[in-house]
Write a protein that holds these residues in place. Sequence first.
Motif, short mmCIF file in Angstrom:
data_model
loop_
_atom_site.label_atom_id
_atom_site.label_comp_id
_atom_site.label_asym_id
_atom_site.label_seq_id
_atom_site.Cartn_x
_atom_site.Cartn_y
_atom_site.Cartn_z
N HIS A 161 -14.09 -5.15 1.64
CA HIS A 161 -14.45 -3.70 0.99
C HIS A 161 -13.06 -3.27 0.00
O HIS A 161 -11.88 -3.54 0.51
N PRO A 162 -13.45 -2.71 -1.27
CA PRO A 162 -12.19 -2.48 -2.04
C PRO A 162 -11.33 -1.09 -1.28
O PRO A 162 -11.88 -0.52 -0.17
N TRP A 163 -10.19 -0.89 -1.47
CA TRP A 163 -9.45 -0.07 -0.73
C TRP A 163 -10.16 1.34 -0.60
O TRP A 163 -9.68 2.04 0.44
N ARG A 164 -10.51 1.74 -1.75
CA ARG A 164 -10.92 3.10 -1.74
C ARG A 164 -12.20 3.37 -0.70
O ARG A 164 -12.67 4.46 -0.44
N TYR A 165 -12.69 2.22 -0.02
CA TYR A 165 -13.80 2.34 1.02
C TYR A 165 -13.47 1.86 2.29
O TYR A 165 -13.89 2.14 3.31
N GLN A 166 -12.37 0.81 2.16
CA GLN A 166 -12.18 0.13 3.20
C GLN A 166 -11.44 1.02 4.76
O GLN A 166 -11.76 0.79 5.71
N TRP A 167 -10.87 2.01 4.17
CA TRP A 167 -10.32 2.92 5.42
C TRP A 167 -11.80 3.65 5.93
O TRP A 167 -11.65 4.00 7.30
N ASP B 85 -20.72 -1.69 -5.66
CA ASP B 85 -21.18 -1.89 -4.44
C ASP B 85 -19.99 -1.78 -3.37
O ASP B 85 -19.54 -3.03 -3.27
N ASP B 86 -19.43 -0.82 -2.89
CA ASP B 86 -18.54 -0.91 -2.18
C ASP B 86 -18.45 -1.42 -0.46
O ASP B 86 -17.51 -1.90 0.22
N LEU B 87 -19.68 -1.14 -0.35
CA LEU B 87 -20.09 -1.77 1.05
C LEU B 87 -20.36 -3.19 1.17
O LEU B 87 -19.73 -3.99 2.35
#
Length: 288
Positions: A151-157, A234-236
């Motif tokens: 996941h990109p950092w904007r979603y990984q957290w 798609d961040d997921l």
Amino acid sequence: MLDATIPVGVSGEDLDIRSDGAVLRGRLVRPMGTQRAALVLHGATGAPARYYRGFAEWAARERDLAVLTYDYRDFGASLRGPMRASRATLADWGRLDQGAALAALARIYPDTPLWVLGHSVGGLWMGWHPAMGRVSRAITIGAGLTHVSDHPWRYQWKARVFWSPPVRALARVAGYLPGGLVGLGADLPRGVYEDWRRWCTTRGWHLSDVGRTLPLPDPARVTARLRMIAVADDDLVPPDAVWRARALYPEAMKEQKVLRPGDFGLERIGHIPPFTRRNAVLWPAILD
């Protein structure tokens, strides 16, 4: 049971699908004329079948397809009792329920070409479905072997919080995952969450359980023309994770496609939204 609430140009009926001791609630939408193919839509984790209703009606009316949508066991319209009593797993949803829905459609249409459309988890289990040998066309969208680090950092957290020990403890205490409390929306059986958590934090996703808790798939069943669609934002399930899933279907004739928001005049697309009515501009690119 006929449904009088659907738009002009299609007909629909509700039906029950038997799946290894479970009963799934499905809905079959047909074009008013002769259908050119019959399509089963395997939904994403946490997305009820009603979410795909607009797409199914459009595909029947505009593309002459008979479309079967359904809810997995102990979820959505297929929930028959308290969810905390459910023993359903994500493996049951993918291996058994998806296979049963496809087999049911094959029985309804013994002489009609069969198609499969798998959204997210709906596109990762075809090698376990015996009726895939009859399928001439398959489409997956946002279906990938995703690890939490993809996941990109904007979603990984957000993902790491979702898989964290406190959320797991919440599911254990409640007996199911209360989706509204964790930002998912829909509630999930605890076993579904546990499988999902384990696979998203393990390299290889569900392949890590093959030969242990999962039987071997048969990739030779999947010889259909396969379109694998990734969504650029798609961040997921980012595109790289989607392309990783090519290894699941070595015998299929594969085509890769990326949906980019700007190409359709959209600001964003994302993982779940491609099937919303407001994003209907995407539907021909998915199906045609």
